[in-house]
Design an enzyme around this catalytic site. Structure first.
Site, PDB file in Angstrom:
ATOM      1  N   HIS A  15      -0.082   6.389  -4.759  1.00  0.00           N
ATOM      2  CA  HIS A  15       1.378   6.335  -4.915  1.00  0.00           C
ATOM      3  C   HIS A  15       1.814   7.471  -5.834  1.00  0.00           C
ATOM      4  O   HIS A  15       1.911   7.323  -7.052  1.00  0.00           O
ATOM      5  CB  HIS A  15       1.819   4.987  -5.491  1.00  0.00           C
ATOM      6  CG  HIS A  15       3.298   4.741  -5.357  1.00  0.00           C
ATOM      7  ND1 HIS A  15       3.820   3.718  -4.597  1.00  0.00           N
ATOM      8  CD2 HIS A  15       4.361   5.396  -5.862  1.00  0.00           C
ATOM      9  CE1 HIS A  15       5.144   3.758  -4.658  1.00  0.00           C
ATOM     10  NE2 HIS A  15       5.498   4.776  -5.424  1.00  0.00           N
ATOM     11  N   GLU A 205      10.132  -3.758  -6.078  1.00  0.00           N
ATOM     12  CA  GLU A 205      10.228  -3.296  -7.465  1.00  0.00           C
ATOM     13  C   GLU A 205      11.641  -3.544  -7.972  1.00  0.00           C
ATOM     14  O   GLU A 205      11.852  -4.310  -8.908  1.00  0.00           O
ATOM     15  CB  GLU A 205       9.863  -1.817  -7.620  1.00  0.00           C
ATOM     16  CG  GLU A 205       9.886  -1.392  -9.102  1.00  0.00           C
ATOM     17  CD  GLU A 205       9.670   0.086  -9.335  1.00  0.00           C
ATOM     18  OE1 GLU A 205       9.070   0.434 -10.370  1.00  0.00           O
ATOM     19  OE2 GLU A 205      10.125   0.901  -8.506  1.00  0.00           O
TER      20      GLU A 205
END
Length: 353
Positions: A15, A205
């Site tokens: 990521h 998130e």
């Protein structure tokens, strides 16, 4: 016995955003090169104080990101960015890097999205040949743009699909997950999956477990970018674990953007104990001021992970990666060797510096 260095622990980095991977010194150098005036937060005040709790906070984050992206305009800039991202990962023990790029962000100065992507892929192949790391590329659409744009990117990604260094290995969806309708991007992901590309959208998130559920159902992900807020629902967390969808957990990002107030609040231990496949990531080191090894230091210092547990996290990152079989096999063996080695006080001092 001194703790082993997290910087020498073999791992995969899954990521990492393209512009967000920039070294701050490189950004300032490129700004001088192109005569771009950077915001003060990317100069004397770096790393910037950020928040994404509301639209205003996200706007500031996006403004800084856009300012940095404006400094990456020509072929040499793109090549430098890819090369330095790979070099930085090598220095932190990474054996495999999957860097995420939206080529539309760099297309205007390079003749379109195809040549922009091909430059990135070519340098990823070159870096993989020159350095002890493999670099794969994830093409990511933006939630801020029309779903038809995502389909165009998916078709481009499909034309360059592969399973090795310097090839497109996955298709993602990034930017503020509070924007856009997730299901509207499903056709783009179908195009990508038909070409054999993995589905790796962001979710969970800035939004909670309902968003994770929706993403699981409509985009059929192999991994989720973040996904940490699945812990807020037992049923959703169980669905994530049972489906084998890996989570790209980025503790530094979570704290910098105000999702959690402190590193200790990031639910890393909860996810691990639930049996989730976890790959720690740095997300945007340029704006958050911390890189991949820092995420492992946080696991150790803020969550009490032992070296054996850190090794398990590293193995999990390899498990979740799309690295070729030979890379995975070598990384697993080297993780075992790291765990069997004695701690190195001198290297620990470097970690602590």
């Amino acid at each position: 016995m001194p703790e082993r260095s997290v910087a020498t622990l073999p791992k995969a980095h899954l990521h990492l955003h393209f512009t967000g991977s920039l070294r701050i010194a490189t950004l300032r150098d490129l700004a001088d090169k192109h005569d771009v005036r950077l915001p003060e937060a990317l100069l004397a005040q770096w790393p910037p104080k950020l928040s994404a709790r509301d639209e205003r906070g996200w706007f500031r984050f996006q403004r800084l990101y856009d300012a940095a992206r404006a400094c990456v305009t020509d072929e040499s800039d793109l090549r430098r960015l890819v090369r330095e991202a790979a070099q930085d990962d090598v220095a932190e023990g990474s054996r495999w890097l999957e860097i995420q790029v939206d080529p539309t962000s760099y297309a205007s100065g390079l003749g379109g999205i195809t040549p922009a992507l091909e430059i990135v892929l070519d340098e990823a192949r070159s870096a993989s040949a020159d350095l002890p790391i493999g670099v794969g590329v994830i093409v990511a659409a933006s939630r801020l743009k029309h779903p038809m744009d995502a389909r165009a990117l998916a078709r481009l990604a499909a034309r360059h699909a592969g399973d090795g260094p310097g090839e497109v290995i996955g298709f993602g969806l990034s930017n503020d997950e509070r924007r856009g309708v997730t299901t509207d991007f499903a056709p783009a992901f179908r195009i990508a999956r038909k070409a054999g590309l993995a589905s790796v959208p962001h979710s969970g998130e800035l939004l909670g477990p309902d968003a994770v559920n929706e993403t699981l159902g409509s985009l059929q992900p192999s991994r989720l970018g973040h996904g940490v807020r699945s812990v807020e629902s037992h049923s959703v967390l169980n669905r994530v674990v049972d489906s084998g969808v890996a989570l790209e957990v980025c503790p530094g990002s979570n704290v910098a953007l105000g999702v959690y107030r402190t590193p200790q609040e990031v639910p890393l231990r909860t996810l691990a104990e639930a049996g989730a496949t976890i790959a720690l990531g740095a997300d945007d080191p340029l704006l958050f001021g911390n890189r991949l090894a820092d995420q492992y230091r946080s696991a150790r210092e803020d969550h009490g992970f032992t070296d054996r547990e850190l090794a398990a996290l590293a193995r999990s990152s390899i498990d979740a990666s799309f690295a070729p079989a030979d890379v995975r096999k070598a990384a697993y063996a080297d993780i075992d060797a790291w765990l069997e080695s004695p701690g190195d006080q001198a290297q620990r001092d470097v970690d602590d510096a």
